[in-house]
Design an enzyme around this catalytic site. Structure first.
Site, PDB file in Angstrom:
ATOM      1  CD  GLU A 166      30.570 -27.249  18.690  1.00 29.40           C
ATOM      2  OE1 GLU A 166      29.519 -26.585  18.611  1.00 29.40           O
ATOM      3  OE2 GLU A 166      31.359 -27.389  17.732  1.00 29.40           O
ATOM      4  CD  GLU A 226      35.085 -28.721  13.164  1.00 28.21           C
ATOM      5  OE1 GLU A 226      35.325 -28.199  14.268  1.00 28.21           O
ATOM      6  OE2 GLU A 226      33.976 -28.676  12.609  1.00 28.21           O
TER       7      GLU A 226
END
Ligand SMILES: *[C@@H]1O[C@H](CO)[C@@H](O)[C@H](O)[C@H]1NC(C)=O
Ligand SMILES: *[C@@H]1O[C@H](CO)[C@@H](O)[C@H](O)[C@H]1NC(C)=O
Ligand SMILES: *[C@@H]1O[C@H](CO)[C@@H](O)[C@H](O)[C@H]1NC(C)=O
Ligand SMILES: *[C@@H]1O[C@H](CO)[C@@H](O)[C@H](O)[C@H]1NC(C)=O
Ligand SMILES: *[C@@H]1O[C@H](CO)[C@@H](O)[C@H](O)[C@H]1NC(C)=O
Ligand SMILES: *[C@@H]1O[C@H](CO)[C@@H](O)[C@H](O)[C@H]1NC(C)=O
Ligand SMILES: *[C@@H]1O[C@H](CO)[C@@H](O)[C@H](O)[C@H]1NC(C)=O
Ligand SMILES: *[C@@H]1O[C@H](CO)[C@@H](O)[C@H](O)[C@H]1NC(C)=O
Length: 401
Positions: free
Chosen positions: A150, A155
């Site tokens: 990932e 974020e």
């Protein structure tokens, strides 16, 4: 018509690099061929809507399906700017109950991008505010998480003002200390819960500062030599990006130092990363933004859930993405991107226009999952030049540095 880079270009690239080192940034000197642009009226047609609760980060949201997203205007194209808007519901009066969920959006590309890919997102607004947890990320979905890797590109949470980059992998992948990246290292072990995290040092990479500065561009290079991520605020985009259109090839020579550089000497990229789908989502509270001690140390007070209860106005008026485009590229004619049920390579495209990259209308994320294997096997062929490039570059560094 776009020029399609032929594999011959790459045969000479290592030698070019040797000659130009150390003047060029050694890991960025590559030409990329455009594969797809997600933008304008076609933006949402190349993604699948999650249409379920948040069962991975456990936020207080219901991720809507495509028709609900359109009818409630949680996903739409702004007619004035032609940008894609993705947002949290900010009108429904939600009452306190055992389960308190507000409508939001999580979408995943039908295409999966292998090692050899480049992803550029130009965004004017990233969701922010207390309880808000947006993410733009990449996920290998052909194996159980995190076996396919990932990559978290954008974020952060609540009222933080700096973006964080991270990888998540199975055990054995690390962020080694290196002089190539400009960001601050927060965590080096990529198999921990937080992943291996690098924080942006440039101002205005998240929150109200990002929005007021007119946003900016984030780029991710998924290469056999490492995974690299860059951020530029609107006012200082490299010319290669500010002057590009959807069919331009991309040359990384003017990109400068990346914020995050996860080098393969501490993380074997081919071992830990399978073809990656792009994901955009916004959750509320959940296992990061909503943890009480984190919530109240990131610019918020009271209880996270109290934002979700009520009309969401004005707290979620800034909980939206405003995206000018996302462009994807591949480094060589020998790598392929898995699109719907078909693998495509740049060389097989009559032009690099977005439409030509798609040969089928896929019916779900599982299509890409099912095809990750062919893409990965095709990739093996591409490793020969990449590995040589890597070796030669390293030799070049030893010789010139
Ligand atoms: C989340 O829910 C979806 C849809 O029911 C399911 O396919 C998926 O496996 C679930 N994920 C987890 C991590 O439980
Ligand atoms: C929202 O619902 C609550 C509980 O039903 C009610 O007390 C409140 O007045 C409502 N708010 C608005 C703006 O309608
Ligand atoms: C990295 O994190 C994983 C998961 O927490 C742990 O099992 C492993 O021992 C850690 N490795 C090192 C070198 O700290
Ligand atoms: C992109 O720019 C090139 C060079 O300026 C031009 O020839 C081409 O028509 C442009 N393509 C699009 C889709 O705008
Ligand atoms: C990296 O992983 C690949 C795929 O698992 C493997 O073939 C290769 O030998 C590994 N490289 C190193 C240096 O361990
Ligand atoms: C923040 O939350 C933690 C854990 O709930 C609590 O111990 C602390 O007192 C809170 N701090 C503030 C400033 O509210
Ligand atoms: C909801 O938020 C949007 C921005 O996403 C804003 O344009 C709109 O005015 C807000 N709605 C209300 C009722 O304030
Ligand atoms: C893609 O593959 C799935 C599963 O094999 C199949 O049901 C579907 O019809 C295929 N779609 C296209 C456009 O070929």
């Amino acid at each position: 018509m776009a020029k399609t880079v032929s594999v011959n270009t790459f045969r000479f690239l290592p030698f070019t690099l040797l000659l130009l080192l150390p003047g060029l940034f050694r890991l960025s000197a590559a030409i990329y061929t455009p594969i797809r642009e997600y933008s304008g009226d076609e933006f949402f047609s190349e993604w699948d809507y999650y249409g379920d609760i948040d069962n991975t980060t456990w936020g207080n949201v219901d991720y809507v399906d495509q028709s609900t997203g359109a009818s409630q205007r949680l996903t739409y194209i702004d007619p004035n700017t032609n940008h894609a808007i993705i947002r949290v519901d900010n009108t429904t009066n939600i009452t306190a109950a055992a389960t308190v969920n507000r409508n939001s959006v999580k979408i995943t590309t039908k295409d999966a991008y292998p090692i050899g890919s480049l992803v550029i997102i130009d965004t004017w607004h990233i969701p922010y505010g207390c309880s808000v947890w947006p993410s733009f990320w990449m996920l290998g979905t052909n194996l159980l998480w995190p076996n396919s890797g990932e990559i978290d590109i954008i974020e952060a949470i609540n009222n933080l003002d700096s973006n964080q980059y991270a990888l998540h992998t199975t055990s054995g992948c690390f962020l080694g200390t290196n002089s190539i990246q400009s960001g601050s290292i927060l965590q080096t072990n990529c198999s921990t819960g937080a992943g291996c995290v690098v924080q942006e040092k440039k101002p205005n990479s998240f929150g109200s500062g990002f929005a007021q500065a007119g946003g900016g561009v984030f780029a991710t290079q998924l290469d056999v030599s490492g995974i690299y991520m860059w951020f530029w605020p609107r006012g200082s985009l490299p010319a290669s990006i500010s002057q590009a259109n959807s069919s331009s090839t991309m040359n990384l020579a003017d990109w400068g130092t990346p914020t995050a550089a996860y080098l393969s000497n501490a993380c074997n990229i081919t071992q830990y990363f399978q073809p990656q789908q792009l994901i955009i989502d916004i959750t509320l509270c959940g296992v990061w933004a909503g943890v009480p001690s984190i919530y109240n140390s990131t610019g918020c007070s009271g209880q996270c859930i109290d934002n979700v209860i009520g009309t969401g106005n004005p707290i979620y008026n800034n909980a939206y993405w405003d995206i000018a485009y996302i462009r994807t590229y591949l480094a060589t004619a020998t790598t392929t991107v898995t699109t719907g049920n078909t693998s495509v390579s740049p060389a097989s495209l009559p032009s690099a226009s977005p439409a030509s990259a798609s040969t089928s209308s896929s019916s779900g994320a599982n299509d890409a999952n099912a095809n990750a294997a062919p893409a990965a096997s095709t990739l093996v062929h591409s490793l020969s030049w990449s590995s040589w490039l890597c070796v030669l570059v390293l030799l070049g560094v030893l010789r010139f540095c």
